[in-house]
Motif scaffolding. Structure first.
Motif, PDB file in Angstrom:
ATOM      1  N   ASP A  91       0.830  -1.206   0.000  1.00  0.00           N
ATOM      2  CA  ASP A  91       0.000   0.000   0.000  1.00  0.00           C
ATOM      3  C   ASP A  91       0.865   1.258   0.000  1.00  0.00           C
ATOM      4  OD1 ASP A  91       0.993  -0.545   2.504  1.00  0.00           O
ATOM      5  OD2 ASP A  91      -0.897  -0.220   3.569  1.00  0.00           O
ATOM      6  N   GLU A  92       1.985   1.189  -0.657  1.00  0.00           N
ATOM      7  CA  GLU A  92       2.946   2.290  -0.672  1.00  0.00           C
ATOM      8  C   GLU A  92       2.424   3.507  -1.418  1.00  0.00           C
ATOM      9  OE1 GLU A  92       7.598   3.092  -2.092  1.00  0.00           O
ATOM     10  OE2 GLU A  92       6.596   1.192  -2.543  1.00  0.00           O
ATOM     11  N   THR A  93       1.595   3.300  -2.447  1.00  0.00           N
ATOM     12  CA  THR A  93       1.160   4.419  -3.286  1.00  0.00           C
ATOM     13  C   THR A  93      -0.357   4.630  -3.279  1.00  0.00           C
ATOM     14  OG1 THR A  93       1.132   2.984  -5.254  1.00  0.00           O
ATOM     15  CG2 THR A  93       3.151   4.214  -4.809  1.00  0.00           C
ATOM     16  N   GLY A  94      -1.051   4.003  -2.342  1.00  0.00           N
ATOM     17  CA  GLY A  94      -2.479   4.249  -2.247  1.00  0.00           C
ATOM     18  C   GLY A  94      -3.157   3.295  -1.278  1.00  0.00           C
ATOM     19  N   ALA A  95      -4.194   3.787  -0.589  1.00  0.00           N
ATOM     20  CA  ALA A  95      -5.006   2.970   0.317  1.00  0.00           C
ATOM     21  C   ALA A  95      -6.458   3.385   0.140  1.00  0.00           C
ATOM     22  CB  ALA A  95      -4.561   3.142   1.768  1.00  0.00           C
ATOM     23  N   MET A  96      -7.279   2.479  -0.373  1.00  0.00           N
ATOM     24  CA  MET A  96      -8.677   2.781  -0.710  1.00  0.00           C
ATOM     25  C   MET A  96      -9.608   1.957   0.172  1.00  0.00           C
ATOM     26  SD  MET A  96     -10.496   2.436  -4.459  1.00  0.00           S
ATOM     27  CE  MET A  96      -9.635   3.884  -5.090  1.00  0.00           C
ATOM     28  N   PRO A  97     -10.495   2.589   0.956  1.00  0.00           N
ATOM     29  CA  PRO A  97     -11.364   1.827   1.866  1.00  0.00           C
ATOM     30  C   PRO A  97     -12.355   0.964   1.100  1.00  0.00           C
ATOM     31  CG  PRO A  97     -12.109   4.095   1.736  1.00  0.00           C
ATOM     32  CD  PRO A  97     -10.804   4.024   0.989  1.00  0.00           C
ATOM     33  N   ALA A  98     -12.676  -0.197   1.688  1.00  0.00           N
ATOM     34  CA  ALA A  98     -13.633  -1.094   1.055  1.00  0.00           C
ATOM     35  C   ALA A  98     -14.791  -1.439   1.983  1.00  0.00           C
ATOM     36  CB  ALA A  98     -12.937  -2.376   0.582  1.00  0.00           C
ATOM     37  N   TRP A  99     -14.491  -1.979   3.189  1.00  0.00           N
ATOM     38  CA  TRP A  99     -15.558  -2.461   4.059  1.00  0.00           C
ATOM     39  C   TRP A  99     -15.142  -2.352   5.519  1.00  0.00           C
ATOM     40  CZ3 TRP A  99     -19.821  -3.290   1.315  1.00  0.00           C
ATOM     41  CH2 TRP A  99     -20.940  -3.805   1.972  1.00  0.00           C
ATOM     42  N   PHE A 100     -16.119  -2.066   6.390  1.00  0.00           N
ATOM     43  CA  PHE A 100     -15.880  -1.886   7.817  1.00  0.00           C
ATOM     44  C   PHE A 100     -16.683  -2.936   8.590  1.00  0.00           C
ATOM     45  CE2 PHE A 100     -14.962   2.005   5.703  1.00  0.00           C
ATOM     46  CZ  PHE A 100     -13.968   2.641   6.432  1.00  0.00           C
ATOM     47  N   VAL A 101     -16.026  -3.570   9.567  1.00  0.00           N
ATOM     48  CA  VAL A 101     -16.667  -4.613  10.367  1.00  0.00           C
ATOM     49  C   VAL A 101     -16.468  -4.300  11.846  1.00  0.00           C
ATOM     50  CG1 VAL A 101     -16.740  -7.061  10.932  1.00  0.00           C
ATOM     51  CG2 VAL A 101     -16.290  -6.349   8.568  1.00  0.00           C
ATOM     52  N   TYR A 106     -11.274  -3.327   5.952  1.00  0.00           N
ATOM     53  CA  TYR A 106     -10.706  -4.013   4.797  1.00  0.00           C
ATOM     54  C   TYR A 106     -10.491  -2.961   3.710  1.00  0.00           C
ATOM     55  CZ  TYR A 106     -11.955  -8.400   7.028  1.00  0.00           C
ATOM     56  OH  TYR A 106     -12.048  -9.455   7.912  1.00  0.00           O
ATOM     57  N   TYR A 107      -9.315  -2.944   3.126  1.00  0.00           N
ATOM     58  CA  TYR A 107      -9.017  -1.896   2.160  1.00  0.00           C
ATOM     59  C   TYR A 107      -8.123  -2.416   1.032  1.00  0.00           C
ATOM     60  CZ  TYR A 107      -4.345  -1.216   4.280  1.00  0.00           C
ATOM     61  OH  TYR A 107      -3.055  -1.385   4.732  1.00  0.00           O
ATOM     62  N   THR A 108      -8.029  -1.616  -0.014  1.00  0.00           N
ATOM     63  CA  THR A 108      -7.216  -1.946  -1.172  1.00  0.00           C
ATOM     64  C   THR A 108      -5.929  -1.154  -1.129  1.00  0.00           C
ATOM     65  OG1 THR A 108      -9.148  -2.438  -2.536  1.00  0.00           O
ATOM     66  CG2 THR A 108      -7.096  -1.917  -3.690  1.00  0.00           C
ATOM     67  N   GLY A 109      -4.812  -1.859  -1.155  1.00  0.00           N
ATOM     68  CA  GLY A 109      -3.510  -1.220  -1.245  1.00  0.00           C
ATOM     69  C   GLY A 109      -3.061  -1.124  -2.692  1.00  0.00           C
ATOM     70  N   TRP A 110      -2.546   0.045  -3.062  1.00  0.00           N
ATOM     71  CA  TRP A 110      -2.116   0.316  -4.433  1.00  0.00           C
ATOM     72  C   TRP A 110      -0.586   0.331  -4.530  1.00  0.00           C
ATOM     73  CZ3 TRP A 110      -5.236   1.959  -8.766  1.00  0.00           C
ATOM     74  CH2 TRP A 110      -6.616   1.956  -8.511  1.00  0.00           C
ATOM     75  N   ASN A 111      -0.089  -0.349  -5.539  1.00  0.00           N
ATOM     76  CA  ASN A 111       1.318  -0.279  -5.926  1.00  0.00           C
ATOM     77  C   ASN A 111       1.384   0.086  -7.402  1.00  0.00           C
ATOM     78  OD1 ASN A 111       3.195  -2.780  -4.027  1.00  0.00           O
ATOM     79  ND2 ASN A 111       3.117  -0.582  -3.825  1.00  0.00           N
ATOM     80  N   ARG A 112       1.974   1.208  -7.706  1.00  0.00           N
ATOM     81  CA  ARG A 112       2.147   1.571  -9.104  1.00  0.00           C
ATOM     82  C   ARG A 112       3.293   0.763  -9.708  1.00  0.00           C
ATOM     83  NH1 ARG A 112       1.652   8.126  -8.219  1.00  0.00           N
ATOM     84  NH2 ARG A 112      -0.617   8.181  -7.968  1.00  0.00           N
ATOM     85  N   THR A 113       3.099   0.328 -10.947  1.00  0.00           N
ATOM     86  CA  THR A 113       4.140  -0.372 -11.682  1.00  0.00           C
ATOM     87  C   THR A 113       4.577   0.498 -12.850  1.00  0.00           C
ATOM     88  OG1 THR A 113       2.551  -1.530 -13.097  1.00  0.00           O
ATOM     89  CG2 THR A 113       3.140  -2.589 -11.023  1.00  0.00           C
ATOM     90  N   LEU A 150      -2.903  -4.254  -7.217  1.00  0.00           N
ATOM     91  CA  LEU A 150      -3.774  -4.077  -6.066  1.00  0.00           C
ATOM     92  C   LEU A 150      -3.684  -5.285  -5.136  1.00  0.00           C
ATOM     93  CD1 LEU A 150      -6.990  -2.780  -7.890  1.00  0.00           C
ATOM     94  CD2 LEU A 150      -5.053  -1.453  -7.038  1.00  0.00           C
ATOM     95  N   SER A 151      -3.678  -5.026  -3.850  1.00  0.00           N
ATOM     96  CA  SER A 151      -3.672  -6.079  -2.841  1.00  0.00           C
ATOM     97  C   SER A 151      -4.675  -5.719  -1.751  1.00  0.00           C
ATOM     98  CB  SER A 151      -2.276  -6.240  -2.232  1.00  0.00           C
ATOM     99  OG  SER A 151      -1.284  -6.426  -3.221  1.00  0.00           O
ATOM    100  N   MET A 152      -5.080  -6.713  -0.990  1.00  0.00           N
ATOM    101  CA  MET A 152      -6.112  -6.515   0.018  1.00  0.00           C
ATOM    102  C   MET A 152      -5.483  -6.417   1.408  1.00  0.00           C
ATOM    103  SD  MET A 152      -9.439  -8.925   0.603  1.00  0.00           S
ATOM    104  CE  MET A 152      -9.644  -9.117  -1.178  1.00  0.00           C
ATOM    105  N   GLY A 153      -5.751  -5.323   2.097  1.00  0.00           N
ATOM    106  CA  GLY A 153      -5.189  -5.104   3.421  1.00  0.00           C
ATOM    107  C   GLY A 153      -6.241  -5.106   4.504  1.00  0.00           C
ATOM    108  N   LEU A 154      -5.775  -5.206   5.746  1.00  0.00           N
ATOM    109  CA  LEU A 154      -6.657  -5.164   6.902  1.00  0.00           C
ATOM    110  C   LEU A 154      -6.053  -4.231   7.953  1.00  0.00           C
ATOM    111  CD1 LEU A 154      -9.140  -6.169   8.465  1.00  0.00           C
ATOM    112  CD2 LEU A 154      -7.771  -8.123   9.232  1.00  0.00           C
ATOM    113  N   ALA A 155      -6.840  -3.245   8.371  1.00  0.00           N
ATOM    114  CA  ALA A 155      -6.426  -2.311   9.417  1.00  0.00           C
ATOM    115  C   ALA A 155      -7.459  -2.336  10.531  1.00  0.00           C
ATOM    116  CB  ALA A 155      -6.283  -0.902   8.848  1.00  0.00           C
ATOM    117  N   GLU A 156      -7.091  -1.802  11.701  1.00  0.00           N
ATOM    118  CA  GLU A 156      -8.031  -1.784  12.816  1.00  0.00           C
ATOM    119  C   GLU A 156      -7.979  -0.442  13.525  1.00  0.00           C
ATOM    120  OE1 GLU A 156      -7.101  -4.816  15.639  1.00  0.00           O
ATOM    121  OE2 GLU A 156      -4.958  -4.331  15.694  1.00  0.00           O
TER     122      GLU A 156
END
Length: 311
Positions: free
Chosen positions: A80-90, A100-107, A113-119
């Protein structure tokens, strides 16, 4: 059908972290007000989540605009170095909130895109990653990437997820356009996921990409709003761009598209905020009424609006 009520919010460009875009809105219910999380962009077009609070009865009445991101980007080399986009809250039993969020890596010529979890331990004002790495990433089942999950916990304690899975890129107008469909997974803990081999929403002659599944359960039926588009000229041609769809499932795994029941379409007025596209819907209910948050033109650049269901 859905009755459109107008735009709720669009960034005015006065805050450095939020110069443009209010993308993928999510309705998080508080007792006395509705908090709407969304993804916004800075001068480097990097996304971070933030929120506004609005009045339940009149969501266009903004009560508070948060002045900073709720989650910062990852460090060098992280997913998630170049972006963090929210997806869902539990909500969790101990009072924490999982994001649950989407991490962005520019190539060098596209993005990953990868799926991350924060609290959050403070009611959703700030979030921190639970793990340095993603909880779902490219794999045999997700050849290019995995992103934008919708997460529910069933009555028996099973966690269910529906997300978008990148499967290939094709060069179109000298740009590698990604093809991504919806897939599902189950979990015992919300962290380790078993991916189903059965596609949730598979590719067809027009569905080349699925944007942001939003799933809820009603009368024992899983129901989903989603957006979908073609891969060619979808940024400029409204006939190819995102529109909203609707699907149902009895078991959460096998889905039937019922797009004719979606009840909302792009506007026919070229001046309207959702003339070019309509996308990234999020469904919620309050006091017996059904609401839909959604984006319009520019993938969130035009802000987000809401609609109310009327029989």
């Amino acid at each position: 059908m859905w009755v459109k009520k107008g735009v709720i919010y669009k960034p005015d460009g006065s805050m450095p972290h939020s110069l443009s875009h209010a993308q993928v809105p999510y309705a998080y219910k508080h007792k006395d007000f509705l908090r709407i999380y969304f993804s916004t962009r800075d001068a480097s077009t990097q996304s971070r989540p933030t929120f506004i609070d609005v009045d339940y009865d009149d969501p266009k009445k903004i009560l508070y605009v948060h002045d900073k991101p709720v989650l910062e980007l990852g460090g060098p080399g992280e997913y998630d170095e170049t972006g963090a986009m929210p997806a869902w809250f539990v909500n969790r039993p101990n009072g924490d909130i999982w994001l649950y969020y989407t991490g962005w890596n520019r190539t060098h010529n596209s993005y990953r895109l990868s799926m991350g979890l924060a609290e959050s331990h403070d009611g959703g004002l700030t979030f921190k990653k639970k793990f340095v790495g993603p909880i779902m990433d490219r794999s045999i089942q997700n050849p290019l990437w995995a992103a934008q999950p919708s997460v529910l916990i069933d009555e028996d304690g099973t966690w269910r997820m529906w997300y978008i899975s990148g499967h290939k890129c094709e060069w179109i107008h000298d740009y590698p356009e990604p093809y991504y469909r919806a897939q599902s997974a189950t979990s015992k803990d919300g962290i380790h996921w078993e991916i189903s081999d059965i596609p949730t929403l598979d590719f067809d002659d027009f569905l080349h990409a699925v944007g942001r599944p939003s799933v809820f359960k009603e009368d024992g039926i899983y129901k989903m709003y989603y957006s979908y588009r073609h891969s060619r000229d979808y940024r400029t041609d409204r006939n190819q761009s995102y529109r909203l769809g609707y699907a149902e499932s009895k078991d959460g795994t096998n889905w039937e598209r019922k797009d004719h029941l979606v009840g909302i379409e792009k506007s026919d007025n070229p001046e309207d905020f959702d003339y070019q596209m309509i996308d990234y819907a999020n469904f919620y209910q309050h006091n017996g009424k059904r609401y839909l948050l959604y984006n319009g033109n520019g993938f969130g650049a035009a802000g987000f609006a809401y609609a109310v269901w009327e029989d």
